[in-house]
Enzyme design. Structure first.
Site, PDB file in Angstrom:
ATOM      1  N   ARG A  44     -41.624  21.867 -29.262  1.00 31.92           N
ATOM      2  CA  ARG A  44     -41.272  22.856 -28.232  1.00 31.92           C
ATOM      3  C   ARG A  44     -42.300  22.712 -27.121  1.00 31.92           C
ATOM      4  O   ARG A  44     -43.504  22.740 -27.372  1.00 31.92           O
ATOM      5  CB  ARG A  44     -41.324  24.255 -28.845  1.00 31.92           C
ATOM      6  CG  ARG A  44     -41.115  25.402 -27.863  1.00 31.92           C
ATOM      7  CD  ARG A  44     -39.702  25.369 -27.303  1.00 31.92           C
ATOM      8  NE  ARG A  44     -39.364  26.593 -26.568  1.00 31.92           N
ATOM      9  CZ  ARG A  44     -39.710  26.851 -25.309  1.00 31.92           C
ATOM     10  NH1 ARG A  44     -40.447  25.981 -24.627  1.00 31.92           N
ATOM     11  NH2 ARG A  44     -39.334  27.971 -24.731  1.00 31.92           N
TER      12      ARG A  44
ATOM     13  N   GLU B 255     -30.673  28.608 -21.544  1.00 35.45           N
ATOM     14  CA  GLU B 255     -30.004  28.273 -22.800  1.00 35.45           C
ATOM     15  C   GLU B 255     -28.831  27.318 -22.579  1.00 35.45           C
ATOM     16  O   GLU B 255     -28.053  27.493 -21.646  1.00 35.45           O
ATOM     17  CB  GLU B 255     -29.494  29.579 -23.420  1.00 35.45           C
ATOM     18  CG  GLU B 255     -29.140  29.508 -24.887  1.00 35.45           C
ATOM     19  CD  GLU B 255     -30.365  29.334 -25.761  1.00 35.45           C
ATOM     20  OE1 GLU B 255     -30.318  28.449 -26.614  1.00 35.45           O
ATOM     21  OE2 GLU B 255     -31.348  30.071 -25.580  1.00 35.45           O
TER      22      GLU B 255
ATOM     23  N   ARG C 250     -42.313  24.393 -35.328  1.00 37.08           N
ATOM     24  CA  ARG C 250     -42.222  23.335 -34.328  1.00 37.08           C
ATOM     25  C   ARG C 250     -43.603  23.068 -33.730  1.00 37.08           C
ATOM     26  O   ARG C 250     -44.393  23.987 -33.546  1.00 37.08           O
ATOM     27  CB  ARG C 250     -41.270  23.747 -33.196  1.00 37.08           C
ATOM     28  CG  ARG C 250     -39.864  23.997 -33.668  1.00 37.08           C
ATOM     29  CD  ARG C 250     -38.958  24.424 -32.547  1.00 37.08           C
ATOM     30  NE  ARG C 250     -39.377  25.687 -31.922  1.00 37.08           N
ATOM     31  CZ  ARG C 250     -38.642  26.360 -31.027  1.00 37.08           C
ATOM     32  NH1 ARG C 250     -37.475  25.884 -30.653  1.00 37.08           N
ATOM     33  NH2 ARG C 250     -39.075  27.491 -30.524  1.00 37.08           N
TER      34      ARG C 250
END
Ligand SMILES: [Zn+2]
Length: 289
Positions: A117, A125, A164
Site C-alpha cells: 500500500r 476507489e 500489507r
C-alpha cells in the site's frame, strides 16, 4: 550453627543468582531468534539489497540481527538531509500486479511476494465501488508500474493492519534525500502531482507528509486530474460552508451525519473546500465534499 547457616545462605544465593543469569541468557537468545523469523527477514532483505554479498536470510539463523536492524533503522528515523541513497531503507522489487491506484503486488529479490500500500496517498476507489476518477487512477498506476523494477522505501511502520507492506515506491534509485529527487522519481509523489490521488496522512508514517500536501496544492491549483474533474462535477454542489473536526482533521458537508456528530469543542468551520484542504484537513469519504 549461625555461621554455617550464613555460608549456606550465601552459597545458595550465589548459585540461584548464577542459575538465573544463565536462564536469562538462554531466554534472551531465544527471544532474539523470534523477531528474526517474522519481521526481520525484510530488514535482511533490505540489507541484502544494500550489500550484494550478504548471505541469504534463510541460511543465517544465528547472525547478529540486532546490530543490523539497529543500523537499518537509523537512517529512516532521522530526517537526514544529506544522507546518501544507500543509507535509507530501500528494497528492490518488481511490480507484478496493480490492484488499484494505490495498491500493488510486488516480487522481492528472493522471489517473495508482498502486497504494497503506497504511503501518504489515496486514489479514488476503483474496485468495490467506483468513484469519479477511480478507473483513471488505477489505469495510470498500471501503465506506470506494472512489470517495472522499483525500489521500496519504508517509513516508521513496516505494515498496516491488513498485513500489507507500507512503502514509498521509487521509479529510480534516489541519489540524494531531497524533495527534488522525490518530485522526479517517487511514484507516490507523482500520483499527487498529476492529480490521481489525494493526500492521506497516517501517523507515524509522515516522512513526506508536508511535501505531499504541497504537491496536492499545486495539482489542485493547476486543476490536474481529479481536481479538474471535481471542480466541474461539483459545480452545482458547492456548500455555503463546511464543518470539520480539529481532532480527526476531516471536513464534511454541513448535512453529513458524521459532520453532525462532531463535538462542539472540536468543531471548526471553513468557508470553502480549498480553505479546508489548505489547512491540512482531509475530505470525508462519506459525504465527499
Ligand atoms: Zn462527511
Amino acid at each position: 550453627m549461625l555461621k554455617l547457616n550464613r555460608y549456606t545462605l550465601i552459597i545458595g544465593l550465589l548459585s540461584v543468582f548464577l542459575l538465573l543469569t544463565a536462564a536469562g541468557c538462554g531466554k534472551e537468545s531465544t527471544s532474539s531468534d523470534k523477531p528474526e523469523k517474522t519481521g526481520v527477514t525484510l530488514q535482511q532483505e533490505q540489507h541484502r539489497d544494500q550489500e550484494q554479498n550478504a548471505p541469504a536470510p534463510g541460511e543465517t539463523p544465528g547472525r547478529q540481527v540486532d546490530g543490523k536492524t539497529g543500523h537499518a533503522n537509523e537512517p529512516g528515523n532521522s530526517p537526514g538531509q544529506q544522507t546518501g541513497a544507500t543509507a535509507r531503507k530501500l528494497i528492490s522489487a518488481t511490480v507484478t500486479h496493480v490492484v488499484d491506484g494505490d495498491t500493488v503486488e510486488v516480487k522481492l529479490a528472493r522471489g517473495r511476494e508482498e502486497k504494497v500500500r503506497l504511503i501518504g496517498v489515496d486514489t479514488p476507489e476503483s474496485t468495490k465501488e467506483i468513484e469519479p476518477y477511480g478507473k483513471e487512477a488505477s489505469a495510470y498506476t498500471k501503465s506506470r508500474l506494472e512489470g517495472r523494477k522499483v525500489w521500496l522505501e519504508l517509513d516508521a511502520e513496516e505494515r498496516d493492519r491488513y498485513g500489507r507492506l507500507l512503502a514509498y515506491i521509487w521509479l529510480e534509485q534516489p541519489v540524494r534525500d531531497t524533495e527534488a529527487e522525490a518530485r522526479d522519481k517517487m511514484f507516490n509523489a507523482e500520483l499527487l502531482k498529476e492529480g490521481y490521488a489525494q493526500v492521506m496522512t497516517v501517523p507515524p508514517n509522515v516522512k513526506y507528509a508536508d511535501f505531499f500536501v504541497e504537491l496536492q496544492r499545486e495539482a489542485r491549483e493547476a486543476g490536474k486530474g481529479l481536481w479538474g474533474l471535481t471542480t466541474q462535477e461539483k459545480a452545482g454542489k458547492i456548500e455555503d460552508y463546511y464543518v470539520a473536526s480539529s481532532r480527526s482533521k476531516k471536513f464534511h458537508r454541513p448535512g453529513c451525519e458524521w459532520g453532525q456528530k462532531i463535538a462542539p469543542a472540536n468543531l471548526v468551520k471553513f468557508k470553502t473546500v480549498d480553505d479546508a484542504l489548505n489547512a491540512g484537513y482531509e475530505p470525508c469519504r462519506v459525504c465527499n465534499p
